[in-house]
Structures are given as C-alpha cells and as structure tokens.
Design a protein around this motif. Sequence first.
Motif, PDB file in Angstrom:
ATOM      1  N   ARG A  55       0.834  -1.202   0.000  1.00 57.41           N
ATOM      2  CA  ARG A  55       0.000   0.000   0.000  1.00 57.41           C
ATOM      3  C   ARG A  55       0.875   1.260   0.000  1.00 57.41           C
ATOM      4  NH1 ARG A  55      -3.439  -0.681   4.542  1.00 57.41           N
ATOM      5  NH2 ARG A  55      -4.670  -2.121   3.296  1.00 57.41           N
ATOM      6  N   ALA A  56       1.967   1.222   0.744  1.00 61.61           N
ATOM      7  CA  ALA A  56       2.880   2.370   0.806  1.00 61.61           C
ATOM      8  C   ALA A  56       3.491   2.663  -0.562  1.00 61.61           C
ATOM      9  CB  ALA A  56       3.978   2.113   1.838  1.00 61.61           C
ATOM     10  N   VAL A  57       3.815   1.604  -1.303  1.00 64.69           N
ATOM     11  CA  VAL A  57       4.377   1.784  -2.651  1.00 64.69           C
ATOM     12  C   VAL A  57       3.305   2.354  -3.584  1.00 64.69           C
ATOM     13  CG1 VAL A  57       5.392   0.631  -4.659  1.00 64.69           C
ATOM     14  CG2 VAL A  57       6.121  -0.021  -2.353  1.00 64.69           C
ATOM     15  N   HIS A  58       2.088   1.814  -3.505  1.00 63.70           N
ATOM     16  CA  HIS A  58       0.976   2.319  -4.325  1.00 63.70           C
ATOM     17  C   HIS A  58       0.727   3.795  -4.025  1.00 63.70           C
ATOM     18  CE1 HIS A  58      -0.894  -1.185  -6.418  1.00 63.70           C
ATOM     19  NE2 HIS A  58      -0.130  -1.826  -5.567  1.00 63.70           N
ATOM     20  N   GLU A  59       0.751   4.145  -2.739  1.00 63.67           N
ATOM     21  CA  GLU A  59       0.515   5.537  -2.345  1.00 63.67           C
ATOM     22  C   GLU A  59       1.624   6.436  -2.857  1.00 63.67           C
ATOM     23  OE1 GLU A  59      -0.169   5.616   1.882  1.00 63.67           O
ATOM     24  OE2 GLU A  59      -2.137   4.665   1.657  1.00 63.67           O
ATOM     25  N   ALA A  60       2.860   5.946  -2.789  1.00 61.39           N
ATOM     26  CA  ALA A  60       3.997   6.726  -3.276  1.00 61.39           C
ATOM     27  C   ALA A  60       3.865   6.991  -4.771  1.00 61.39           C
ATOM     28  CB  ALA A  60       5.312   6.008  -2.964  1.00 61.39           C
ATOM     29  N   LEU A  61       3.372   5.995  -5.502  1.00 59.61           N
ATOM     30  CA  LEU A  61       3.215   6.152  -6.955  1.00 59.61           C
ATOM     31  C   LEU A  61       2.038   7.061  -7.310  1.00 59.61           C
ATOM     32  CD1 LEU A  61       4.072   2.550  -8.141  1.00 59.61           C
ATOM     33  CD2 LEU A  61       5.310   4.639  -8.723  1.00 59.61           C
ATOM     34  N   GLY A  62       1.073   7.137  -6.396  1.00 56.09           N
ATOM     35  CA  GLY A  62      -0.041   8.069  -6.576  1.00 56.09           C
ATOM     36  C   GLY A  62      -0.741   7.927  -7.912  1.00 56.09           C
ATOM     37  N   SER A  63      -0.907   9.047  -8.618  1.00 55.01           N
ATOM     38  CA  SER A  63      -1.676   9.052  -9.870  1.00 55.01           C
ATOM     39  C   SER A  63      -0.980   8.260 -10.973  1.00 55.01           C
ATOM     40  CB  SER A  63      -1.922  10.479 -10.336  1.00 55.01           C
ATOM     41  OG  SER A  63      -0.687  11.116 -10.588  1.00 55.01           O
ATOM     42  N   GLU A  64       0.307   7.992 -10.790  1.00 56.23           N
ATOM     43  CA  GLU A  64       1.030   7.185 -11.773  1.00 56.23           C
ATOM     44  C   GLU A  64       0.408   5.786 -11.872  1.00 56.23           C
ATOM     45  OE1 GLU A  64       3.823   7.018 -14.764  1.00 56.23           O
ATOM     46  OE2 GLU A  64       3.184   8.734 -13.574  1.00 56.23           O
ATOM     47  N   MET A  65      -0.197   5.323 -10.773  1.00 53.35           N
ATOM     48  CA  MET A  65      -0.836   4.011 -10.760  1.00 53.35           C
ATOM     49  C   MET A  65      -1.968   3.919 -11.786  1.00 53.35           C
ATOM     50  SD  MET A  65       0.671   1.800  -8.893  1.00 53.35           S
ATOM     51  CE  MET A  65      -0.554   0.502  -9.080  1.00 53.35           C
ATOM     52  N   ASP A  66      -2.550   5.064 -12.153  1.00 57.71           N
ATOM     53  CA  ASP A  66      -3.621   5.059 -13.162  1.00 57.71           C
ATOM     54  C   ASP A  66      -3.114   4.583 -14.520  1.00 57.71           C
ATOM     55  OD1 ASP A  66      -5.074   6.157 -11.117  1.00 57.71           O
ATOM     56  OD2 ASP A  66      -5.039   8.196 -11.926  1.00 57.71           O
TER      57      ASP A  66
END
Length: 88
Positions: A55-66
Amino acid sequence: TMPSSAEKVREILTSSALRPDYLLVEDSSDGCGSKFDLIVVSAQFVGKALLERHRAVHEALGSEMDEIHAVTMKTWTPEQYEAKKDSL
C-alpha cells in the motif's frame, strides 16, 4: 497522458517518503509502460505487514498508478535485502 516508464517510476519512488535503500524497476510490458516488476528496499518497511508495504508503494506512486496495469513487487527491509540479494 504519457505512458509510464521505468525511469519515471524510479524517479517517483526515489523521491518518495519511502527513501529506498535499493530500488529496481523493470518494465515487463515490452516497453508500453503498463507492467512493472519492482524491488523496493526501505527501512520504512520495518515492522510493517506485506499489505501495508504494498500500500505504501501504491501511495507513493499516486496518480502514476492510473497508467500502470500491473505491478509485481518485492518489498523488503534492508535486513531482508542483505539476506536475499545474493540470490537475485
């Protein structure tokens, strides 16, 4: 929007709160920027469950995850990395 790139993902994670000790970002999507394999080694992961680390990695990536369709990640503490790096 620009497709994601390993370089972009690396930049985002490097400058994130995770402050990785070691970071490997590989584009496994034949260059279209939608699938990545990550190894993130961070002291921030100490005492955190696997789900929290991811979750921390996903949060760090933020909108890039889209822009990213699939991410496989290994999230290790520095100690875990020391134990595993020889088999990488």
